[in-house]
Design a protein around this motif. Sequence first.
Motif, PDB file in Angstrom:
ATOM      1  N   PRO A 125       0.848  -1.204   0.000  1.00 40.35           N
ATOM      2  CA  PRO A 125       0.000   0.000   0.000  1.00 40.35           C
ATOM      3  C   PRO A 125       0.878   1.247   0.000  1.00 40.35           C
ATOM      4  N   LEU A 126       0.420   2.285  -0.646  1.00 44.06           N
ATOM      5  CA  LEU A 126       1.212   3.515  -0.733  1.00 44.06           C
ATOM      6  C   LEU A 126       1.600   4.040   0.649  1.00 44.06           C
ATOM      7  N   ALA A 127       0.651   4.006   1.572  1.00 42.53           N
ATOM      8  CA  ALA A 127       0.889   4.567   2.904  1.00 42.53           C
ATOM      9  C   ALA A 127       1.930   3.796   3.706  1.00 42.53           C
ATOM     10  N   SER A 128       2.194   2.565   3.333  1.00 43.45           N
ATOM     11  CA  SER A 128       3.137   1.751   4.104  1.00 43.45           C
ATOM     12  C   SER A 128       4.542   1.747   3.510  1.00 43.45           C
ATOM     13  N   ILE A 129       4.716   2.342   2.354  1.00 45.89           N
ATOM     14  CA  ILE A 129       6.032   2.349   1.708  1.00 45.89           C
ATOM     15  C   ILE A 129       6.921   3.388   2.383  1.00 45.89           C
ATOM     16  N   ARG A 130       8.078   2.943   2.840  1.00 47.53           N
ATOM     17  CA  ARG A 130       9.034   3.821   3.514  1.00 47.53           C
ATOM     18  C   ARG A 130      10.298   3.964   2.650  1.00 47.53           C
ATOM     19  N   GLY A 131      11.177   4.848   3.109  1.00 44.52           N
ATOM     20  CA  GLY A 131      12.426   5.047   2.392  1.00 44.52           C
ATOM     21  C   GLY A 131      13.206   3.761   2.241  1.00 44.52           C
ATOM     22  N   LYS A 132      13.161   2.904   3.268  1.00 41.93           N
ATOM     23  CA  LYS A 132      13.883   1.635   3.216  1.00 41.93           C
ATOM     24  C   LYS A 132      13.389   0.759   2.066  1.00 41.93           C
ATOM     25  N   ASP A 133      12.086   0.795   1.823  1.00 43.81           N
ATOM     26  CA  ASP A 133      11.533  -0.021   0.740  1.00 43.81           C
ATOM     27  C   ASP A 133      12.034   0.472  -0.620  1.00 43.81           C
ATOM     28  N   VAL A 134      12.126   1.784  -0.765  1.00 48.44           N
ATOM     29  CA  VAL A 134      12.671   2.343  -2.001  1.00 48.44           C
ATOM     30  C   VAL A 134      14.151   2.007  -2.113  1.00 48.44           C
ATOM     31  N   ALA A 135      14.875   2.082  -0.981  1.00 46.90           N
ATOM     32  CA  ALA A 135      16.298   1.739  -0.976  1.00 46.90           C
ATOM     33  C   ALA A 135      16.501   0.282  -1.365  1.00 46.90           C
ATOM     34  N   ASP A 136      15.610  -0.593  -0.895  1.00 45.83           N
ATOM     35  CA  ASP A 136      15.684  -2.015  -1.268  1.00 45.83           C
ATOM     36  C   ASP A 136      15.458  -2.188  -2.765  1.00 45.83           C
ATOM     37  N   PHE A 137      14.523  -1.415  -3.316  1.00 42.00           N
ATOM     38  CA  PHE A 137      14.267  -1.467  -4.757  1.00 42.00           C
ATOM     39  C   PHE A 137      15.518  -1.049  -5.530  1.00 42.00           C
ATOM     40  N   ILE A 138      16.154   0.024  -5.076  1.00 45.77           N
ATOM     41  CA  ILE A 138      17.372   0.514  -5.736  1.00 45.77           C
ATOM     42  C   ILE A 138      18.475  -0.536  -5.668  1.00 45.77           C
ATOM     43  N   LYS A 139      18.623  -1.133  -4.483  1.00 45.85           N
ATOM     44  CA  LYS A 139      19.673  -2.142  -4.301  1.00 45.85           C
ATOM     45  C   LYS A 139      19.445  -3.339  -5.228  1.00 45.85           C
ATOM     46  N   SER A 140      18.189  -3.775  -5.345  1.00 44.10           N
ATOM     47  CA  SER A 140      17.900  -4.931  -6.204  1.00 44.10           C
ATOM     48  C   SER A 140      18.210  -4.637  -7.657  1.00 44.10           C
ATOM     49  N   ARG A 141      17.943  -3.406  -8.087  1.00 49.63           N
ATOM     50  CA  ARG A 141      18.233  -3.025  -9.472  1.00 49.63           C
ATOM     51  C   ARG A 141      19.738  -2.896  -9.699  1.00 49.63           C
ATOM     52  N   GLU A 142      20.457  -2.433  -8.683  1.00 53.55           N
ATOM     53  CA  GLU A 142      21.923  -2.357  -8.797  1.00 53.55           C
ATOM     54  C   GLU A 142      22.531  -3.753  -8.875  1.00 53.55           C
ATOM     55  N   GLU A 143      21.962  -4.688  -8.119  1.00 53.96           N
ATOM     56  CA  GLU A 143      22.449  -6.070  -8.165  1.00 53.96           C
ATOM     57  C   GLU A 143      22.207  -6.711  -9.520  1.00 53.96           C
ATOM     58  N   GLU A 144      21.208  -6.194 -10.238  1.00 52.97           N
ATOM     59  CA  GLU A 144      20.939  -6.673 -11.603  1.00 52.97           C
ATOM     60  C   GLU A 144      21.803  -5.940 -12.637  1.00 52.97           C
ATOM     61  N   ARG A 145      22.700  -5.116 -12.127  1.00 56.32           N
ATOM     62  CA  ARG A 145      23.663  -4.365 -12.954  1.00 56.32           C
ATOM     63  C   ARG A 145      22.977  -3.374 -13.897  1.00 56.32           C
ATOM     64  N   ARG A 146      21.881  -2.796 -13.418  1.00 55.84           N
ATOM     65  CA  ARG A 146      21.233  -1.741 -14.194  1.00 55.84           C
ATOM     66  C   ARG A 146      22.034  -0.449 -14.043  1.00 55.84           C
ATOM     67  N   ALA A 147      22.078   0.350 -15.084  1.00 54.85           N
ATOM     68  CA  ALA A 147      22.804   1.616 -15.049  1.00 54.85           C
ATOM     69  C   ALA A 147      22.156   2.569 -14.053  1.00 54.85           C
ATOM     70  N   SER A 148      22.984   3.396 -13.435  1.00 59.61           N
ATOM     71  CA  SER A 148      22.463   4.321 -12.420  1.00 59.61           C
ATOM     72  C   SER A 148      21.413   5.252 -13.005  1.00 59.61           C
ATOM     73  N   GLN A 149      21.595   5.675 -14.260  1.00 63.95           N
ATOM     74  CA  GLN A 149      20.626   6.566 -14.887  1.00 63.95           C
ATOM     75  C   GLN A 149      19.285   5.865 -15.074  1.00 63.95           C
ATOM     76  N   THR A 150      19.337   4.574 -15.416  1.00 63.42           N
ATOM     77  CA  THR A 150      18.116   3.781 -15.571  1.00 63.42           C
ATOM     78  C   THR A 150      17.361   3.694 -14.248  1.00 63.42           C
ATOM     79  N   ILE A 151      18.097   3.418 -13.168  1.00 65.86           N
ATOM     80  CA  ILE A 151      17.479   3.312 -11.847  1.00 65.86           C
ATOM     81  C   ILE A 151      16.897   4.659 -11.419  1.00 65.86           C
ATOM     82  N   LEU A 152      17.604   5.743 -11.709  1.00 65.49           N
ATOM     83  CA  LEU A 152      17.108   7.076 -11.368  1.00 65.49           C
ATOM     84  C   LEU A 152      15.782   7.363 -12.063  1.00 65.49           C
TER      85      LEU A 152
END
Length: 316
Positions: free
Chosen positions: A98-125
């Motif tokens: 739910p939107l109301a339950s999403i915290r910064g940590k959840d977004v950070a986890d999303f970023i980390k997972s995309r970095e582990e998939e070797r996505r470019a920083s611009q793509t993740i941004l």
Amino acid sequence: MATIRKRGPYQWEVRIRKKGYPTHCKTFSRKTDADQWARDIESEMTRSVFVSRKEAESTTLLDALERFEEEFLDGYAQPKQIKSRIKIIKERPIALMPLASIRGKDVADFIKSREEERRASQTILHEVNLISRVFEISRKDWGMESLHNPTQRVNKPKQNKGRTRRLEKGEEKKLLEKAPEELKPIILLALETAMRRGEIAMMRWEHVDLKKRYVHLPKTKNGEARSVPLSPAALDILKSIPRRIKGDVFPLHPDTISKWFRAAADDADLKDLRFHDLRHEATSRLFENTDLDFMEVKVGQRFGELAEPVILKRLM
């Protein structure tokens, strides 16, 4: 006052009772989330700034992305790219929250997972910025005023340094020799105008004014309209192109332009050359071949017909 009790091995129920407000209940799988929610609600009630989170708590990011796609996608210059980013986010665990339950940590986890998939920083941004855009629309347009934007509380990937690839001596000739006939005027126009691939692909004759020497772009990458001045060479390029019944100047899709350009560059043995590099090359040539300063080039790129006395006459 908030009471928190454990319900089963993996659930925590929060119940808040305060005079003047209806009772609010919510269940969490983590006690830390339950504590944080209780503190936030009680604080807002105490400060008399409480706004119900009911809709934000019942709307998942997936729901919001689908609504965003339906209501806003057509307003983008390159909807296919936005749709691709939406699809990627939908496939992640964060989309089910739910939107109301999403915290910064959840977004950070999303970023980390995309970095582990070797996505470019611009793509993740781009993907994180899309999540941010959905949250802002939810707050401002969809009545979820109490919603906080969690993307503002995370460390985002650093942007890569801009590319500085330019055409070296003889490379333009080699590229044109290998390019298909339909692609040659597109390459030449890009070098004369610094227009983007998508802007050139979307050009229509009804927006080209050969007498006043500019092309109007109703929709650009950032969603704003702008007009581009046409040099004598750019005018000659456009005058050499047959008019099509459909009204579009070029018959090629942006992806086709990129595909053909990569093939031509490979055939010409031009290392690490992309179509977007032509934009940088064109701008650099403006500085080198004229006495224009930075601000004049910027004004000319954005307000072509208004800047005609400043730009066009000095390009003659």
